[in-house]
Each structure stands twice: as structure tokens, then as C-alpha cells.
Design a protein around this motif. Sequence first.
Motif, PDB file in Angstrom:
ATOM      1  N   GLY A 103       0.808  -1.213   0.000  1.00  0.00           N
ATOM      2  CA  GLY A 103       0.000   0.000   0.000  1.00  0.00           C
ATOM      3  C   GLY A 103       0.836   1.255   0.000  1.00  0.00           C
ATOM      4  N   GLN A 104       0.244   2.321  -0.540  1.00  0.00           N
ATOM      5  CA  GLN A 104       0.928   3.602  -0.552  1.00  0.00           C
ATOM      6  C   GLN A 104       0.797   4.314   0.791  1.00  0.00           C
ATOM      7  OE1 GLN A 104      -1.314   2.629  -2.841  1.00  0.00           O
ATOM      8  NE2 GLN A 104      -0.063   2.291  -4.641  1.00  0.00           N
ATOM      9  N   ALA A 105      -0.370   4.207   1.432  1.00  0.00           N
ATOM     10  CA  ALA A 105      -0.603   4.899   2.703  1.00  0.00           C
ATOM     11  C   ALA A 105      -0.056   4.059   3.849  1.00  0.00           C
ATOM     12  CB  ALA A 105      -2.096   5.144   2.886  1.00  0.00           C
ATOM     13  N   ASP A 106       0.334   4.734   4.909  1.00  0.00           N
ATOM     14  CA  ASP A 106       0.861   3.982   6.053  1.00  0.00           C
ATOM     15  C   ASP A 106       0.511   4.611   7.401  1.00  0.00           C
ATOM     16  OD1 ASP A 106       2.456   6.207   5.885  1.00  0.00           O
ATOM     17  OD2 ASP A 106       4.368   5.153   5.969  1.00  0.00           O
ATOM     18  N   GLY A 107       0.269   5.909   7.447  1.00  0.00           N
ATOM     19  CA  GLY A 107      -0.001   6.572   8.719  1.00  0.00           C
ATOM     20  C   GLY A 107      -1.437   6.365   9.167  1.00  0.00           C
ATOM     21  N   ILE A 108      -1.621   5.892  10.391  1.00  0.00           N
ATOM     22  CA  ILE A 108      -2.946   5.654  10.951  1.00  0.00           C
ATOM     23  C   ILE A 108      -3.099   6.549  12.176  1.00  0.00           C
ATOM     24  CG2 ILE A 108      -4.524   3.945  11.903  1.00  0.00           C
ATOM     25  CD1 ILE A 108      -2.896   1.804  10.436  1.00  0.00           C
ATOM     26  N   SER A 109      -4.019   7.480  12.103  1.00  0.00           N
ATOM     27  CA  SER A 109      -4.199   8.454  13.178  1.00  0.00           C
ATOM     28  C   SER A 109      -4.837   7.815  14.405  1.00  0.00           C
ATOM     29  CB  SER A 109      -5.081   9.609  12.697  1.00  0.00           C
ATOM     30  OG  SER A 109      -6.418   9.163  12.506  1.00  0.00           O
ATOM     31  N   CYS A 110      -4.720   8.499  15.528  1.00  0.00           N
ATOM     32  CA  CYS A 110      -5.369   8.035  16.755  1.00  0.00           C
ATOM     33  C   CYS A 110      -6.864   7.857  16.540  1.00  0.00           C
ATOM     34  CB  CYS A 110      -5.148   9.037  17.889  1.00  0.00           C
ATOM     35  SG  CYS A 110      -3.445   9.496  18.186  1.00  0.00           S
ATOM     36  N   ARG A 111      -7.459   8.794  15.820  1.00  0.00           N
ATOM     37  CA  ARG A 111      -8.902   8.721  15.572  1.00  0.00           C
ATOM     38  C   ARG A 111      -9.274   7.476  14.778  1.00  0.00           C
ATOM     39  NH1 ARG A 111     -13.158   7.697  16.265  1.00  0.00           N
ATOM     40  NH2 ARG A 111     -14.908   8.218  14.935  1.00  0.00           N
ATOM     41  N   SER A 112      -8.444   7.115  13.807  1.00  0.00           N
ATOM     42  CA  SER A 112      -8.732   5.913  13.028  1.00  0.00           C
ATOM     43  C   SER A 112      -8.621   4.658  13.891  1.00  0.00           C
ATOM     44  CB  SER A 112      -7.782   5.813  11.830  1.00  0.00           C
ATOM     45  OG  SER A 112      -8.077   6.816  10.871  1.00  0.00           O
ATOM     46  N   ILE A 113      -7.669   4.631  14.831  1.00  0.00           N
ATOM     47  CA  ILE A 113      -7.577   3.483  15.736  1.00  0.00           C
ATOM     48  C   ILE A 113      -8.850   3.395  16.576  1.00  0.00           C
ATOM     49  CG2 ILE A 113      -6.257   2.355  17.546  1.00  0.00           C
ATOM     50  CD1 ILE A 113      -4.674   2.472  15.052  1.00  0.00           C
ATOM     51  N   GLU A 114      -9.364   4.537  17.022  1.00  0.00           N
ATOM     52  CA  GLU A 114     -10.640   4.534  17.741  1.00  0.00           C
ATOM     53  C   GLU A 114     -11.743   3.920  16.884  1.00  0.00           C
ATOM     54  OE1 GLU A 114      -9.743   8.642  20.330  1.00  0.00           O
ATOM     55  OE2 GLU A 114     -11.358   8.596  18.840  1.00  0.00           O
ATOM     56  N   MET A 115     -11.748   4.266  15.611  1.00  0.00           N
ATOM     57  CA  MET A 115     -12.736   3.699  14.698  1.00  0.00           C
ATOM     58  C   MET A 115     -12.514   2.200  14.521  1.00  0.00           C
ATOM     59  SD  MET A 115     -13.427   4.677  10.708  1.00  0.00           S
ATOM     60  CE  MET A 115     -11.909   3.853  10.228  1.00  0.00           C
ATOM     61  N   PHE A 116     -11.254   1.785  14.364  1.00  0.00           N
ATOM     62  CA  PHE A 116     -10.963   0.361  14.233  1.00  0.00           C
ATOM     63  C   PHE A 116     -11.472  -0.428  15.435  1.00  0.00           C
ATOM     64  CE2 PHE A 116      -6.874   1.257  11.553  1.00  0.00           C
ATOM     65  CZ  PHE A 116      -7.662   1.601  10.474  1.00  0.00           C
ATOM     66  N   ASP A 117     -11.453   0.194  16.600  1.00  0.00           N
ATOM     67  CA  ASP A 117     -11.922  -0.491  17.800  1.00  0.00           C
ATOM     68  C   ASP A 117     -13.391  -0.877  17.689  1.00  0.00           C
ATOM     69  OD1 ASP A 117     -11.246  -1.304  20.626  1.00  0.00           O
ATOM     70  OD2 ASP A 117     -12.924   0.040  21.045  1.00  0.00           O
ATOM     71  N   THR A 118     -14.193  -0.076  16.990  1.00  0.00           N
ATOM     72  CA  THR A 118     -15.605  -0.412  16.825  1.00  0.00           C
ATOM     73  C   THR A 118     -15.783  -1.627  15.926  1.00  0.00           C
ATOM     74  OG1 THR A 118     -16.056   0.964  14.857  1.00  0.00           O
ATOM     75  CG2 THR A 118     -16.164   2.046  17.017  1.00  0.00           C
ATOM     76  N   PHE A 119     -14.790  -1.898  15.060  1.00  0.00           N
ATOM     77  CA  PHE A 119     -14.831  -3.081  14.202  1.00  0.00           C
ATOM     78  C   PHE A 119     -14.150  -4.287  14.845  1.00  0.00           C
ATOM     79  CE2 PHE A 119     -15.347   0.273  10.975  1.00  0.00           C
ATOM     80  CZ  PHE A 119     -16.413  -0.232  10.257  1.00  0.00           C
ATOM     81  N   GLY A 120     -13.435  -4.062  15.951  1.00  0.00           N
ATOM     82  CA  GLY A 120     -12.836  -5.173  16.671  1.00  0.00           C
ATOM     83  C   GLY A 120     -11.424  -5.537  16.279  1.00  0.00           C
ATOM     84  N   PHE A 121     -10.723  -4.649  15.510  1.00  0.00           N
ATOM     85  CA  PHE A 121      -9.356  -5.024  15.155  1.00  0.00           C
ATOM     86  C   PHE A 121      -8.319  -3.974  15.543  1.00  0.00           C
ATOM     87  CE2 PHE A 121     -11.060  -3.306  11.094  1.00  0.00           C
ATOM     88  CZ  PHE A 121     -10.100  -2.358  10.765  1.00  0.00           C
ATOM     89  N   ALA A 122      -8.638  -3.094  16.463  1.00  0.00           N
ATOM     90  CA  ALA A 122      -7.649  -2.107  16.919  1.00  0.00           C
ATOM     91  C   ALA A 122      -6.431  -2.799  17.525  1.00  0.00           C
ATOM     92  CB  ALA A 122      -8.271  -1.152  17.936  1.00  0.00           C
ATOM     93  N   GLU A 123      -6.652  -3.858  18.299  1.00  0.00           N
ATOM     94  CA  GLU A 123      -5.531  -4.540  18.952  1.00  0.00           C
ATOM     95  C   GLU A 123      -4.597  -5.177  17.929  1.00  0.00           C
ATOM     96  OE1 GLU A 123      -6.955  -7.259  21.877  1.00  0.00           O
ATOM     97  OE2 GLU A 123      -7.795  -5.695  23.151  1.00  0.00           O
ATOM     98  N   ASP A 124      -5.134  -5.666  16.808  1.00  0.00           N
ATOM     99  CA  ASP A 124      -4.283  -6.225  15.760  1.00  0.00           C
ATOM    100  C   ASP A 124      -3.369  -5.163  15.181  1.00  0.00           C
ATOM    101  OD1 ASP A 124      -5.471  -9.063  15.339  1.00  0.00           O
ATOM    102  OD2 ASP A 124      -7.223  -7.770  15.290  1.00  0.00           O
TER     103      ASP A 124
END
Length: 612
Positions: free
Chosen positions: A70-91
Motif C-alpha cells: 500500500g501507498q498509505a501507512d499513517g494511521i491516526s489516533c482517531r482511526s484506531i478509535e474507529m478500528f476499535d468499533t470493528f474489533g481489530f484495533a488490537e491487531d
Amino acid sequence: MQYHLNGYTSGDPHVAKAIATHDPAQMPAQVDVLIVGCGPAGLTLAAQMAQFPDISVAIADQKEGPLQVGQADGISCRSIEMFDTFGFAEDVLREGYWVNETTFWKPDPDQPAHITRTQKIEDVEPGLSEFPHVILNQARVHDFYLRCMANGARRLQPHYARTLDSLTTGDGTHPVTACFQGPNGPEVVQARYVVGCDGARSTVRRQIGRRLEGAAANQAWGVMDVLAVTDFPDVRLKSVIQSADAGSVLIIPREGGYMVRMYIELDKLGADERAAGRNITIEQLIAAAGRILHPYTLEVKDVAWWSVYDIGQRLCDRFEDDSGHIFIAGDACHTHSPKAGQGMNVSMGDTFNLGWKLAAVLRGQSDARLLRTYSDERQQVAQDLIDFDRDFARIFSAPPQPGNAAQASMLQEAFIKAGRFTAGMGVQYRPSMICGAGAHQALAAGLPVGQRFHSAPVVRLGDARPMELGHVIEADGRWRLFAFADANDTGAAGGALHRFCAWAQDAMQTWGGGDADAVIDLRAVMQQGHRDLDLMEMPPILRPAKGRFGLIDYEKVFCADPAHDIFDMRGVNRATGCVVIVRPDQYVADVLPLGDTDALAAFFDGVFVARA
């Protein structure tokens, strides 16, 4: 997470019981939602829609298969919060590189041909989020979304090798017709809604007559992911480096402990020139990076990926067509430079905003007016991003002027001031049918209306588990009501919380069609310690009987954590308490007095279609 509600089942609780088998070899004739594009925006939307078994979805992409690099790599704190709602923030946290500090380098005043470190700062301001800023290959983020899709009841998978030829709108229950060229010939799909997540050269955008408007900055940049040997001391820290006359470089350490990404400033471009026309080689990028890092050495051993690009900020005026049945998201409607790390994050935010709205309309919970808020909200977010990106890119590219201390510190100040924005916390939605005016903001000063719900530690009453309150929010399309009790309220009959819950028991069934939990998830937060309260004294709606066995849900009441008191941390009025309304995408919709049920009813009457 909760499971076994309707009987014990073995296996992975993240995998829903299958109700259909998705056939990626053949596109369906009709769907509720057709997604074009398997980038971050498209997969975020597909993962969201996969949570609803009663909604049919298809997602198509012209690529032959899943993204590998992938070209993108930076994941903001807010996106990790969003990932948590899908259940894969810990991954993501387990695999990713955590950006803890940023270092700044500029020409040494005594030896201008050499660079010297001037400052180290924390990358994210303390307390901004419980999650860090993370670096992880975009392809891995795609993998996690694909897993969510495949785990859904419809076992959703992308249809690869499909090229969209045309879109037409008409009448009927499935008013949009999409014509594709597939591996076995033409395919036609009729959809109730279509979402174009097909990148900066979006076919969907062209089909609906929207245009990206803006200008290029006439500045070429190179980017490379490399395995290298260097004596540069900050190679495992995010580093901003300005040389005297060789340009600038931004170093982003990658996941895995060894790889590093470098954004390398190249020459200015002519008025009508594109970076691709320069025929720049990877050897030239490596040499340019070496000159900027002088006197430190850089020996590249392997190149995982590289590219050359020119900066441009472009934006569509609307993110939908006139019919209200076709939408665009991500790079299809806004483009910008990659150095601020916002492209993937804002694109995912687009479809996280849109997904729950589509679900609410398709399931008959809200009328189509709700969908109009998507373009209104996200177009402004994209405009703010482009304004930020333009200033950020200009400051980054400005050559250092020897002896000019103010100019030399400008880039450092820009990074510090932009910290909240780059963390994904710069979004502030305006008042609308799903966002109040904040007339009672003082009741919870630290939970601003229109911004994302800022989580804080609590202790769950039923099992004494310490946790983050915001982590009860899942990507299930439901609204959340957090009822903060006053200092003397124990939840017993006669108290303000009990009166509020008695009202909510009937009101929420009206909006949910008889199921109080169907569209609104009510939780209570108490000021007392968890050992000082009796769960059995709580109102029935806070210990509801659910499922075919009438099992009790013991996870709806929380207490303040004495070490990190949520009432203090988020400025919640202790004397009166309050109700905080949180949207399905985690944004605070309003703050109201606990006793003002008329205002709460009026708010949700404007959101939901009464179903009693």
C-alpha cells in the motif's frame, strides 16, 4: 464482547452465523448497496455494511486481487478509535510502529553542509486519545477489513477484475444501473445506492458529472520504503530534516523494526509539468536522500516500494449526485499531499460517516433526509484538510535561511500546532438534524458537541472490570445514550436516573419498533465506587432481559474510576449529571440535562421514523 445470548455455540465469536454464501465469481443482479473500489474508503464501507445481515451489498474493483503493497501507512489516533468499533484495533497496535516522538533537524550554524538535531517532541499531545499514532502498511488494514467482511453473516467478498463502464439512474426500488466489464464479459447490477470509492480518477465521479477543482503546487516529491544501513541516529524516530541546499526529507519508521519510509523533496516543476514526466529513478531518490542526511551515510540494501508524485489539492463541491442515490468518497472527491498522513484516514472517515446513515435508511429507521448530511459534513472536513495540507506543504518545502531563527522554527511550530489535526481530532461537525447546537455544553465541557466522543476509564459495575467507556461503541449502527448520574444518585427508585430510565423505556421502544435496544444503546455512569452500589437497584432498562432465554445484560452500568475519574476528566457536572448523545460514528450529537426528556425526544423524533 457479548455472545452465547441465544444458546452456547463453539468457535470464533467474531464470525456470525452464515445466512448466505457470497459468490465472488458472479456479481449479483440486484443489491441494496453497490460499492465501487476496494481502497480504504470502500473497504471501510463494506465492513460497516457487513454488520447488517438484512442489507445486501456488492463491492467491485478493477484490480485483479487484494492490495499487496500500500501507498498509505499513517494511521491516526482517531482511526484506531474507529478500528476499535470493528474489533481489530488490537491487531493494528500489535503489528504497527508506534509514533511516540518527532525529531527536527536543520543545518548546523557552524557547518551548514551538516545537519544537526534541534528538538524532540511528543508526537501526540498527552491525553488526546487512549490510542497512539501508528504506522502500518495499508495492505494490512485492508486485510483486517476483508476479515470483517468475510466474518459477516453474508460472507461478503470483493468482486475483482471488474471495470465500471457506466451508471444510469431511473425509477423503481433499485434506481441505479451499473454496467461492468468482468473477466467473463459484461455484467449488470441494479442497486438502491451506489458509492464510488474508486480513487482520484473515479469513473463514478465522472458519471455523475462532478469535478475535482484545485491546483498543483508544482513541487515534486519522491517516496521510498527501504531496508537500509545508516549511522543517522534518529532513523527509528519520525524525523523532519531540512538541509541547507539539498532539500528536505521526512523519515517515517515502518512496522517490523527495520524498514523505513522516506519522503524526499525533489526539484520544482514547471507550470504544466508533472513529476511522472521527469523519469526519476530510484537511484536518484537514494542519492538525494543521502545528500540531505550529510554528514550521515545511507546505504540502501533493499527497496520494498517507491514512487514519485507531485502535490495537488483538489476537491469536489458535492459528494453526491442530484438523485441522492449515488455518492463518492475518499480520493474520488478530495486529493492532497501524503506527508501529513491524512489521506487514508480521512477517506475511511468519509465512509464511516456514510455507512450507518445508509443502514438506517435502508432498514426503515430514518428517512432519506439523513443521507443529505453526508456531503454537508464530509465536504467541510475535506476542505479543512486541503487548507491544512496546503499550508503544511508550503512550510515543509521552504528552504532554511541561515541565521533566521524565526524561519527555522516555523516547521517545528507547524508540526506542534497541527498535532491535533494529524491525530484526526480536527473534525467539528456543525449543527444539523443529527448534531445539536450545544446549548447545554457546560454540563459536559470536555465532550464537545460535534467532536468525537472522548473516551475515559471507568469500572463496569456488574463484574468490576476496568475499561474505556468509549469501547462499548461498536460498528452496529446504533446510537448511544450515556446517562451521567448526579453525585447522590444510586439508581434506586425516586432518583433522577430512575425517572429518566422509566421515560426511556417507553420512548426507545417507540423508535426501535418494540425493542428498546434496537436503535439506541443506553448506558449509565455513576459517581460512586463499584463496591458501593447494588446492580439490582438499577432501573430495569439498565439490566434488561434479552434473547430467547430472557438472559440479563449486566454490562450497562459503569462507575467512576477513582484513579482517573471520568467526571473530572471530561468536565461532567457532578451536581446535576447529564445525558450525552453519541452518534453511531462516535461523534457527540448533543449534551442535555438529565431531566430534559422533551428535548431528547424532539432530537430523536427528527432522526427516526416512529415505528410503534
